[in-house]
Design an enzyme around this catalytic site. Structure first.
Site, PDB file in Angstrom:
ATOM      1  N   GLU A 180       0.827  -1.218   0.000  1.00 65.10           N
ATOM      2  CA  GLU A 180       0.000   0.000   0.000  1.00 65.10           C
ATOM      3  C   GLU A 180       0.859   1.266   0.000  1.00 65.10           C
ATOM      4  O   GLU A 180       0.498   2.277   0.586  1.00 65.10           O
ATOM      5  CB  GLU A 180      -0.971   0.013   1.186  1.00 65.10           C
ATOM      6  N   GLY A 181       1.986   1.194  -0.677  1.00 70.03           N
ATOM      7  CA  GLY A 181       2.936   2.298  -0.700  1.00 70.03           C
ATOM      8  C   GLY A 181       3.933   2.105   0.423  1.00 70.03           C
ATOM      9  O   GLY A 181       3.575   2.108   1.605  1.00 70.03           O
TER      10      GLY A 181
END
Length: 558
Positions: free
Chosen positions: A426-427
């Protein structure tokens, strides 16, 4: 000693009622006006029962068994996982924070955050499957056509169908501008999706009959880079009941969360439908990503809670050199640091969830706009800092067990392995730091950060020494802003320390606020809360100062 979980319900209630004063905020939201603490308590108690009695016993066995890809491409999850998911659906848990118009219960994301913390603490691998449901629901609800909403939202809200988020590809990694998956428009308004995706959590499994994939792709006329990405809804099973042309080509053999099926997916001319506008896929997916980043932060929090309470129990029972090891100063200091950091992270994560609630539901438009700004600022901090601590905290806690901590049956080694991935997906945490520095702080010259810090500082008693640390941070931030405005390279070099410095500042507010409201607790718990505030001041504040100093040093003139 067995690896067990006791949900921190007393502290959760303390945070909701006294630290965040959630009931007062709920009364200002029409959707939550009838919600009271008794109802919230009932939700949390039932969630704790499900997590500890249904999910936690499957955690170790799921890790050892893992997932299996059959010869026909189907994926079988560990023993007990499908039954646990059906119990989850029967309990109405997927619908908890969703709009009643689509079959949801209409409860706050704040309660959903508490639920997810407990699920992640007890079984991170299992919770990977339903964890993307709410983000998919929000994305389709905001950007889907009326037909797609009518067809898919009720099934996602109920949990009858699960969702997957298909972003990256073998050549792309975090650089989504390199995505190649093609979307060819068809005469009937659908899209034909072709391409390969990797690291797709829950891309294929046996928990639900249908899986709704949200796939980033490119239309034929798409410009290069991220500005050419579109978003398509691609179901495993089509509306006519036939199998869509998407396939799981393999599942990853991973370091942790082995019970989660991490799939390599192939879309071989699969049928899909556009969500949102052409070439605006990232904007449409942002709702899903924002929700997912909060949920990932809660994964870190859950891991640290599980590690902390088991380390403390072991330290109270294990005798070395004539006394329980928890009485030895080094171990006592470690446990105190774990306790206060975990509690403060809970306050911070729940404050972010509250901000999301208020940004959508508060009756005052000015409050909605303010909380929207606060939520945008807090999201990368919660994701990055809580997952950082969610790995490093359990890694430090492992030492409490000594050599036993390295053995699977004691539980902590699985927690360390499972927690590490949350710092990446998610980053990555470094990407979160750049997002915070560039898009949240530099973009408005720190206005939102100053507004938030001033509001939080005002919640602490004047004599609280933690206010001094917030004041220090309040003076460091303008210096950092001035320097990076003159040289953008300094921003990238200092972003990680900046995030950690600001995170420690926010934790200082959380710790000070808990100590200030401790009179609401029984005497022994109140004394413990104040003792933890002292431990934070001695141990964590110097660490926060170090991060601020390093952030400023990285921006100093060469």
């Amino acid at each position: 000693m067995s690896w067990t979980y006791e949900a921190p319900l007393e502290h959760m209630r303390f945070v909701l009622e006294h630290v965040l004063d959630a009931p007062t905020h709920w009364k200002a939201c029409e959707a939550f006006a009838d919600l009271d603490l008794d109802t919230a308590d009932a939700v949390l108690e039932e969630a704790a029962r499900f997590a500890s009695e249904v999910l936690q016993p499957l955690n170790s066995t799921g890790d050892l068994e893992g997932c299996v890809r059959e010869a026909d491409g189907r994926v079988r999850t560990p023993t007990g996982f499908p039954a646990a998911y059906q119990a989850f659906v029967a309990g109405g848990w997927p619908a908890l924070p969703c709009d009643p118009a689509w079959g949801g219960q209409g409860l706050p994301l704040l309660l959903d955050a508490a639920l997810r913390e407990m699920l992640d603490a007890c079984n991170h691998g299992w919770n990977m499957y339903p964890d993307l449901l709410h983000g998919a629901y929000e994305t389709i609800k905001a950007h889907g056509s009326d037909d797609l909403k009518a067809r898919y939202l009720p099934k996602l809200v109920s949990g009858e169908w699960l969702a997957a988020m298909a972003l990256t590809e073998p050549q792309a990694g975090s650089d989504l501008g390199q995505l190649r998956t093609r979307a060819e428009p068809q005469a009937d308004g659908s899209l034909r999706i072709s391409g390969n995706k990797i690291f797709i959590s829950g891309g294929e499994h046996d928990l639900t009959d249908n899986i709704v994939h949200l796939v980033l792709c490119r239309l034929p006329d798409a410009p290069k880079g991220t500005k050419g990405l579109s978003l398509a809804l691609v179901p495993k099973v089509l509306p006519d009941g036939s199998r869509n042309a998407l396939f799981c080509d393999g599942i990853e053999k991973k370091m942790g969360i082995k019970a989660s099926a991490t799939c390599a997916m192939r879309y071989d001319g699969a049928t899909g439908w556009l969500i949102g506008e052409p070439h605006r896929g990232l904007a449409a997916m942002f709702l899903m990503m924002n929700s997912a980043r909060l949920h990932v932060g809660l994964q870190g929090l859950g891991h640290q809670e599980m590690a902390t309470q088991n380390a403390r129990r072991y330290a109270e029972e294990r005798v070395q050199m004539g006394r329980a090891i928890g009485e030895h100063p080094a171990v006592r200091q470690l446990l105190d640091r774990l306790d206060v950091t975990t509690q403060a992270q809970r306050v911070l994560a729940y404050r972010a969830a509250l901000a999301l609630d208020l940004s959508e539901q508060h009756s005052d438009r000015a409050v909605r706009e303010r909380e929207k700004r606060f939520a945008a600022l807090l999201t990368p901090i919660v994701k990055a800092f809580c997952t950082h601590q969610g790995f490093h905290g359990p890694a430090a806690a492992l030492g409490v067990w000594g050599g036993y901590g390295y053995v699977h049956e004691y539980g902590i080694e699985q927690t360390v392995r499972d927690a590490r991935i949350a710092m990446i997906y998610e980053g990555t945490n470094e990407i979160q730091a750049i997002d915070l520095a560039q898009r949240k702080l530099l973009a408005d010259a720190g206005a939102t950060a100053f507004e938030l810090l001033d509001a939080l500082r005002a919640e602490l008693p004047e004599q609280d020494p933690l206010r001094d640390f917030i004041d220090e941070s309040r003076t460091h931030l303008p210096s950092w802003l001035n320097r990076v405005a003159q040289d953008g390279a300094h921003l990238l070099e200092s972003a990680d320390d900046l995030l950690h410095g600001l995170a420690h500042t926010l934790l200082a507010w959380a710790v000070g606020r808990m100590a200030a409201m401790a009179n609401a607790l029984p005497d022994e718990a109140a004394a413990r809360q104040r003792a933890l505030a002292t431990a934070f001041t001695r141990q964590a504040v110097p660490q926060g100062r170090l991060h601020w100093q390093r952030a400023l040093a990285a921006t100093a003139p060469r």
